[in-house]
Design an enzyme around this catalytic site. Sequence first.
Site: not given
Length: 1295
Positions: A1135, A1260, A1262
């Site tokens: 990002c 994303h 994570e």
Amino acid sequence: MMEILRGSPALSAFRINKLLARFQAARLPVHNIYAEYVHFADLNAPLNDDEHAQLERLLKYGPALASHAPQGKLLLVTPRLGTISPWSSKATDIAHNCGLQQVNRLERGVAYYIEAGTLTNEQWQQVTAELHDRMMETVFFALDDAEQLFAHHQPTPVTSVDLLGQGRQALIDANLRLGLALAEDEIDYLQDAFTKLGRNPNDIELYMFAQANSEHCRHKIFNADWIIDGEQQPKSLFKMIKNTFETTPDHVLSAYKDNAAVMEGSEVGRYFADHETGRYDFHQEPAHILMKVETHNHPTAISPWPGAATGSGGEIRDEGATGRGAKPKAGLVGFSVSNLRIPGFEQPWEEDFGKPERIVTALDIMTEGPLGGAAFNNEFGRPALNGYFRTYEEKVNSHNGEELRGYHKPIMLAGGIGNIRADHVQKGEINVGAKLVVLGGPAMNIGLGGGAASSMASGQSDADLDFASVQRDNPEMERRCQEVIDRCWQLGDANPILFIHDVGAGGLSNAMPELVSDGGRGGKFELRDILSDEPGMSPLEIWCNESQERYVLAVAADQLPLFDELCKRERAPYAVIGEATEELHLSLHDRHFDNQPIDLPLDVLLGKTPKMTRDVQTLKAKGDALVREGITIADAVKRVLHLPTVAEKTFLVTIGDRSVTGMVARDQMVGPWQVPVANCAVTTASLDSYYGEAMAIGERAPVALLDFAASARLAVGEALTNIAATQIGDIKRIKLSANWMAAAGHPGEDAGLYEAVKAVGEELCPALGLTIPVGKDSMSMKTRWQEGNEEREMTSPLSLVISAFARLEDVRHTITPQLSTEDNALLLIDLGKGNNALGATALAQVYRQLGDKPADVRDVAQLKGFYDAIQALVAQRKLLAYHDRSDGGLLVTLAEMAFAGHCGIDADIATLGDDRLAALFNEELGAVIQVRAADREAVESVLAQHGLADCVHYVGQAVSGDRFVITANGQTVFSESRTTLRVWWAETTWQMQRLRDNPECADQEHQAKSNDADPGLNVKLSFDINEDVAAPYIATGARPKVAVLREQGVNSHVEMAAAFHRAGFDAIDVHMSDLLAGRTGLEDFHALVACGGFSYGDVLGAGEGWAKSILFNDRVRDEFATFFHRPQTLALGVCNGCQMMSNLRELIPGSELWPRFVRNTSDRFEARFSLVEVTQSPSLLLQGMVGSQMPIAVSHGEGRVEVRDAAHLAALESKGLVALRYVDNFGKVTETYPANPNGSPNGITAVTTESGRVTIMMPHPERVFRTVSNSWHPENWGEDGPWMRIFRNARKQLG
């Protein structure tokens, strides 16, 4: 000296077309507009050629500059004179971090070039008004005029008010001139106090008194004595609220005395980095839960974006400033406004009753306000997971006869939850000599008088004072401050914070006296030690302004060096402005004029000011029976699905990040079709457990127009039915926030408020075992204006918004409205017991009626039984789906469940009484549950055991297909295509998106909703999700070090560290300030990850300021270049980290073909759960995953891939450097919105280097490495989601 530098185009083509269309609609002969950014650099010394080139490069971002010289008349729009924009603060930071110390300040304006026919002066004024917000901006007609932005004025001294000479009249005049909103008895009090002191008051002292003692801050009405219909009442409103705590104190750790309330949480592994080593690890300890809900109504009516943004920001600060420092976690937001009247989409119940000139329209509020609230939460890094939206505006026959009722003064609700350590719940002691600190940004001449202004009905105060009370937001600054607070509480016993409050209404004039007074001390302060960006401010302006993103703290003198170190590392500004004294006295010295603007005993300021007495009369609403003539069920369905309160809320949801933290277990979007119908929000308590927290909202304000107490009871009941389908356990675990909005002084409303508070505080909550440990009141919910020759008033209904919070045993057992089509039964639990009242319902509203009898809590014992029964069924895993009945009634409940399940409904309402309209549209409390057909008998038995046998009705089943059919006794009551209903329900959000965003994107999204063949999100994996490829390497005990890199404003580093930690890495916290100061280097790291967020608030292009702070610092540049050239290293950029690393192409081998990432095609921040496919590429992180198709969290505003030309794109693809692409639900690569949320060509959303060692991606992984944090997932997934494979691949690669 000032330098002017041209910037990139400021408006996209569709924005220009919208402006031109508006001018044409206003019959203004404007033919063309071009707009570009212009940068103004205030320099303290000339720049040499290299420095000038560096500044030019720094300010080159966004789309390419137009090659032609602009044509037309110039209108230059800049931030308002005397203010400093958030853009300026952040851009100036970047310039300084890049070594350009000669730059005092950077500022930015928009130069509009207007090509038009002959325009009169009045028409030019119309054009100018259309192009700027007078509350926040100034218009110039020449670029050089912007020099006024940097004008510096001489400090002005304090002003004395001649009370001793002129007597009471001097105070009356000052009250009006300064907009103090002082009552008569307060003027008497001040006259007496200063006469006894034997001196004249200073303006700053009066202003400070007014803010500290405003209704906004002192809650005078809630603490007042009450006489109703001539009878003295035994309790104040606040005492009745406190009664809930006295009755049920269970699980509450802090109530009524701090910035937020605290309840018991769960013992979990809190994940953070060690102060000394920077190494992240889990820390097993209780994570207690704090909760707070604020309103920010007045500023949102005046200027919606900053009003809503600072509303969210202030509430976040309340959470962070709880105890000795806490961690905000997840937010909620709500809006009540008058009718939208969307141009070209006006609804039959929407009449234009006019409004004051000085406030904006409901449509403006709902266009800009939610964006402001979302933007603050996004940039701060807090997911916004819950909310409500109501529109109401009508001429009704209520308690006070026929009058206008609605929300010209809106409700803007901002709330949330956070976590706090057990030993930090209670504030510490302030020692004599403790340093008094302001943490955060500088003082600015903005937001003056917010506390007093928001305590007045809109229309009472002067327009210039409204103007002065508008605030500005800088969430990236607040994030920096929160990082300091986090470092402090993470130190445990060594926490340097003794006492902390946030700076809100009244600025330091309210916060500092409150801080020292609450700590049992006085304070000595130096005015000129307060950080200030505007030297010409008067003492009053410096002390009383409401500049945001500030906290006041008491820090022990010997802990100051530690605190200083933490602030410097996080680049959080702070100032020591005083020290605590034994004497309970407040003194403020002004070094510049060597005088004392404030010299007061604390008890004059905060002492026993006159107590209010409310002597009021009861008025009873009569109401008129609902006129049914002309109402058909088919027409009613269509109207109700178009009422914004009922209609789809996607336009309010996808603008807000809902995945940051990696701890979101239930957001608004439900199921494979991502429909915004969740009953409540759910977060995990940590990154290593299934304990959690839930939040839900209840409000039923229009009912108060018929029955004050019923409206309040329903708000509590609805919050309970919303939160019930989670695994909470004992009802005493649920805690409530009560936000009360009323037009105090309006006939009947005061007595009604008392009645409502009594119904909840003395009766319902104690009976249920519920506590209200926190809340807020706003008592001036009325707007006055002149419409032609007529005086008009718009008065809001008495509005109680209840927010419910609870600790959860297991977040995985949260039930959603998503229906299944397996053999099933739908059961309605009707807590209305067949009353089926239609008063003040959505049905009544869409036919411009109020009705007479509303819904109510019919049986408190059954409501409690309902909650207990649902808890039992959740624990027994008997529920397939659950949705409460609320606005729009059973019809809407069933429709929303069908939308979430993408299925049909075969409903039978024969047992619900002969009045079909009432059966479908009443809004009595209750819920529809879906159970397996085989479990129906067992489920009905559980319900009966809890006293609900007479409330349960079989109402049909969910079926495959598209038909939504309701019958009774074999006769069709209503039949329609579910897709048609879905499209009707979506039309409000579509129209709002068309107005606000790129209309082409809005049209594409709306079109997709009409596709019944859409299979929804789905998963195809080319690997075994349960295989841990890192396990053999973890077994060796070796843990390679990964640098978890962050810059100021980055907010996704903790969940990133946790994902690498789980894969066998030692994750180390590395701030850019560590690298720039030489405290840390990259030579010891095997891997580097640049995390997501908003570095520098994205002001010079997303990630570009961060990249340039590396490129323009030789030593740090070399450090990164060396790392990227080292063999056997890995790097990931996600990002904001992806955007940053895409600007380091000159340092990263094999990245020459990488694209830039620019503004999304929608021109909007997009938070989606999007489907991607893993493509064949050299990426080492994606090895073994090629061909997989799976959803992933997306949250960005600038994620669209931009290539130079077609040849660049072809080369990128032919080299195989594309690693991920967006695909639609059919598995096809797509550029269509919203399956492709940013419009990237060929769906590209991740690229890698030729060696595959460096991969950058916009989505994303994570945030979804745990299955539980995926918005939707197949039921057979275990603890780990498929994206965990990326991190395990990294560990495998390093051996």
